[in-house]
Design a protein around this motif. Structure first.
Motif, PDB file in Angstrom:
ATOM      1  N   UNK A 173       0.870  -1.168   0.000  1.00 39.02           N
ATOM      2  CA  UNK A 173       0.000   0.000   0.000  1.00 39.02           C
ATOM      3  C   UNK A 173       0.912   1.224   0.000  1.00 39.02           C
ATOM      4  N   UNK A 174       0.920   1.942  -1.108  1.00 42.25           N
ATOM      5  CA  UNK A 174       1.921   2.973  -1.352  1.00 42.25           C
ATOM      6  C   UNK A 174       1.349   4.367  -1.173  1.00 42.25           C
ATOM      7  N   UNK A 175       1.997   5.144  -0.334  1.00 44.19           N
ATOM      8  CA  UNK A 175       1.609   6.536  -0.151  1.00 44.19           C
ATOM      9  C   UNK A 175       2.840   7.404   0.025  1.00 44.19           C
ATOM     10  N   UNK A 176       2.672   8.708  -0.117  1.00 45.10           N
ATOM     11  CA  UNK A 176       3.720   9.671   0.180  1.00 45.10           C
ATOM     12  C   UNK A 176       5.052   9.365  -0.468  1.00 45.10           C
ATOM     13  N   UNK A 177       6.129   9.420   0.344  1.00 44.91           N
ATOM     14  CA  UNK A 177       7.484   9.193  -0.150  1.00 44.91           C
ATOM     15  C   UNK A 177       7.658   7.789  -0.722  1.00 44.91           C
ATOM     16  N   UNK A 178       6.972   6.812  -0.128  1.00 45.03           N
ATOM     17  CA  UNK A 178       7.110   5.440  -0.606  1.00 45.03           C
ATOM     18  C   UNK A 178       6.571   5.298  -2.022  1.00 45.03           C
ATOM     19  N   UNK A 179       5.449   5.932  -2.323  1.00 48.30           N
ATOM     20  CA  UNK A 179       4.894   5.884  -3.682  1.00 48.30           C
ATOM     21  C   UNK A 179       5.846   6.530  -4.672  1.00 48.30           C
ATOM     22  N   UNK A 180       6.424   7.663  -4.294  1.00 46.08           N
ATOM     23  CA  UNK A 180       7.372   8.347  -5.179  1.00 46.08           C
ATOM     24  C   UNK A 180       8.605   7.489  -5.418  1.00 46.08           C
ATOM     25  N   UNK A 181       9.109   6.865  -4.368  1.00 46.04           N
ATOM     26  CA  UNK A 181      10.289   6.009  -4.478  1.00 46.04           C
ATOM     27  C   UNK A 181       9.999   4.802  -5.356  1.00 46.04           C
ATOM     28  N   UNK A 182       8.813   4.232  -5.205  1.00 47.56           N
ATOM     29  CA  UNK A 182       8.410   3.085  -6.014  1.00 47.56           C
ATOM     30  C   UNK A 182       8.357   3.466  -7.487  1.00 47.56           C
ATOM     31  N   UNK A 183       7.802   4.642  -7.784  1.00 48.34           N
ATOM     32  CA  UNK A 183       7.631   5.084  -9.168  1.00 48.34           C
ATOM     33  C   UNK A 183       8.965   5.278  -9.881  1.00 48.34           C
ATOM     34  N   UNK A 184      10.010   5.662  -9.134  1.00 46.72           N
ATOM     35  CA  UNK A 184      11.304   5.954  -9.767  1.00 46.72           C
ATOM     36  C   UNK A 184      12.319   4.820  -9.604  1.00 46.72           C
ATOM     37  N   UNK A 216      13.360   3.319  -6.755  1.00 50.14           N
ATOM     38  CA  UNK A 216      14.268   3.718  -5.691  1.00 50.14           C
ATOM     39  C   UNK A 216      14.652   2.637  -4.694  1.00 50.14           C
ATOM     40  N   UNK A 217      15.036   3.092  -3.499  1.00 50.28           N
ATOM     41  CA  UNK A 217      15.581   2.201  -2.474  1.00 50.28           C
ATOM     42  C   UNK A 217      14.580   1.171  -1.961  1.00 50.28           C
ATOM     43  N   UNK A 251      13.445  -6.795  -1.451  1.00 50.01           N
ATOM     44  CA  UNK A 251      14.281  -7.989  -1.637  1.00 50.01           C
ATOM     45  C   UNK A 251      14.826  -8.489  -0.302  1.00 50.01           C
ATOM     46  N   UNK A 252      15.247  -7.563   0.551  1.00 57.03           N
ATOM     47  CA  UNK A 252      15.771  -7.970   1.864  1.00 57.03           C
ATOM     48  C   UNK A 252      14.699  -8.710   2.669  1.00 57.03           C
ATOM     49  N   UNK A 253      13.475  -8.215   2.640  1.00 57.75           N
ATOM     50  CA  UNK A 253      12.390  -8.847   3.383  1.00 57.75           C
ATOM     51  C   UNK A 253      12.132 -10.263   2.869  1.00 57.75           C
ATOM     52  N   UNK A 254      12.253 -10.447   1.563  1.00 59.27           N
ATOM     53  CA  UNK A 254      12.101 -11.786   0.998  1.00 59.27           C
ATOM     54  C   UNK A 254      13.247 -12.685   1.437  1.00 59.27           C
ATOM     55  N   UNK A 255      14.462 -12.169   1.372  1.00 58.43           N
ATOM     56  CA  UNK A 255      15.631 -12.968   1.759  1.00 58.43           C
ATOM     57  C   UNK A 255      15.541 -13.412   3.220  1.00 58.43           C
ATOM     58  N   UNK A 256      14.928 -12.569   4.052  1.00 54.52           N
ATOM     59  CA  UNK A 256      14.793 -12.879   5.480  1.00 54.52           C
ATOM     60  C   UNK A 256      13.597 -13.773   5.783  1.00 54.52           C
ATOM     61  N   UNK A 288       5.622   0.529 -16.222  1.00 57.55           N
ATOM     62  CA  UNK A 288       6.106   0.893 -17.559  1.00 57.55           C
ATOM     63  C   UNK A 288       7.629   0.937 -17.627  1.00 57.55           C
ATOM     64  N   UNK A 289       8.259   1.313 -16.524  1.00 57.96           N
ATOM     65  CA  UNK A 289       9.720   1.440 -16.503  1.00 57.96           C
ATOM     66  C   UNK A 289      10.425   0.111 -16.266  1.00 57.96           C
ATOM     67  N   UNK A 290       9.662  -0.929 -15.940  1.00 57.68           N
ATOM     68  CA  UNK A 290      10.248  -2.248 -15.721  1.00 57.68           C
ATOM     69  C   UNK A 290      10.785  -2.480 -14.325  1.00 57.68           C
ATOM     70  N   UNK A 291      10.544  -1.528 -13.409  1.00 56.50           N
ATOM     71  CA  UNK A 291      11.084  -1.674 -12.058  1.00 56.50           C
ATOM     72  C   UNK A 291      10.454  -2.835 -11.295  1.00 56.50           C
ATOM     73  N   UNK A 292       9.233  -3.188 -11.636  1.00 62.64           N
ATOM     74  CA  UNK A 292       8.521  -4.225 -10.887  1.00 62.64           C
ATOM     75  C   UNK A 292       8.944  -5.637 -11.284  1.00 62.64           C
ATOM     76  N   UNK A 293       9.665  -5.771 -12.380  1.00 65.92           N
ATOM     77  CA  UNK A 293      10.031  -7.088 -12.890  1.00 65.92           C
ATOM     78  C   UNK A 293      10.902  -7.830 -11.887  1.00 65.92           C
ATOM     79  N   UNK A 294      10.596  -9.094 -11.694  1.00 62.65           N
ATOM     80  CA  UNK A 294      11.372  -9.994 -10.829  1.00 62.65           C
ATOM     81  C   UNK A 294      11.281  -9.680  -9.337  1.00 62.65           C
TER      82      UNK A 294
END
Length: 304
Positions: free
Chosen positions: A106-117, A119-120, A126-131, A154-160
């Motif tokens: 559930x993405x809001x605020x800074x997290x939504x912006x980071x997701x769109x670009x 980001x970190x 990935x860390x949460x999955x590894x753990x 569209x940018x392909x960030x969600x892949x994998x």
């Protein structure tokens, strides 16, 4: 994502939504009884800390039958990456669990912006999955949050890293924006459809004053009821489940109830994958594209 095993593999066609388990107006033992009935059916569950006492009710039921604890989709987020671990802990601790199958982002605020670009946040995912805290992710979309999700897709960030997308998808609501919906369909991404029956039987939504929680649902029911009647399907739950599963990308539909008889109805129709006739689906699609442009994408958050 094509090169990895999706965490959505094996998801049940119907997922039990636990919203109503948090309703303190319903006697607690009745809610626990419904939780056990859903657990005994073997379906996946969908839950959240936002649902009042739902986690505590589920935790009690899980402790009573630990061998029947379901696989879970749990809402996590919210406004920045530093909140995510705390939110996960807030959800898992009452359940007595160490991890979840699917985190609903559930993405809001800074997290939504980071997701769109790109980001970190993706490293955190990935860390949460590894753990082992989260096995996979679906991204939640509403009309007012579709844009950052669309940019990331569209940018392909969600892949994998992202296993699928989730939003209200029923005859009266398709809460991914038209552009996001088109991109998901074009890229063939899995969907978990939320709010199976649109809030209740269409004739009640249309005809019973106050039954629809917002006026727009009553107005949409006026348009959908003739299509439902023309379809020849007699049961609204069946119609809604078949509508969702008319789209091959839909892996499951999430419906909430606090009544065992209603749970039985969801379970009765969950394996009916017979799609609705093409002309019926097309009529509903046409309305949904119109509704999205006219109202949905202009709505203030949480007003729909």
């Amino acid at each position: 994502m094509s090169n990895i095993k999706s965490a959505l593999n094996g998801i049940t066609p119907y997922v039990y939504g636990t919203t109503r388990l948090g309703d303190v107006k319903i006697p607690r033992q009745e809610r626990i009884k419904v939780a056990h009935a859903a657990m005994n059916s073997g379906v996946w569950f969908h839950t959240s800390r936002m649902y009042d006492e739902a986690l505590e009710v589920l935790g009690e039921a899980f402790a009573e039958e630990p061998d029947k604890v379901p696989k879970l989709i749990i809402k996590i987020g919210w406004d920045n990456i530093n909140q995510i671990r705390g939110v996960i802990k807030e959800n898992l601790d009452p359940l007595g669990l160490s991890g979840m199958q699917i985190g609903q982002l559930c993405l809001g605020g800074e997290l939504a912006d980071d997701f769109a670009k790109g980001g970190d946040c993706y490293k955190v995912f990935r860390d949460l999955k590894d753990e082992g805290l989260v096995q996979g992710y679906v991204v939640e979309a509403f009309p007012w949050t579709s844009e950052p999700v669309l940019k990331a897709l569209r940018s392909g960030y969600t892949e994998n890293i992202i296993d699928g997308f989730t939003f209200y998808l029923n005859p009266l609501q398709r809460f991914a924006s038209n552009a996001l919906w088109d991109e998901i369909v074009k890229s063939k991404k899995p969907i978990v459809a939320l709010r199976t029956i649109s809030g209740g039987p269409v004739h009640n939504l249309r005809d019973v004053p106050g039954f629809a929680w917002k006026d727009y649902l009553q107005k949409r029911a006026v348009e959908i009821a003739p299509i439902f009647e023309k379809s020849g399907v007699k049961n609204w739950t069946e119609f809604c489940i078949r509508f969702a599963h008319s789209y091959p990308l839909v892996k499951a539909t999430v419906g909430s109830t606090s009544k065992i008889e209603n749970l039985g109805e969801f379970l009765k129709f969950q394996n009916n994958f017979n799609p609705l006739p093409d002309n019926i689906v097309k009529e509903i699609e046409t309305l949904q594209y119109k509704w999205s442009d006219e109202l949905d994408i202009h709505a203030e958050p949480w007003t729909m």
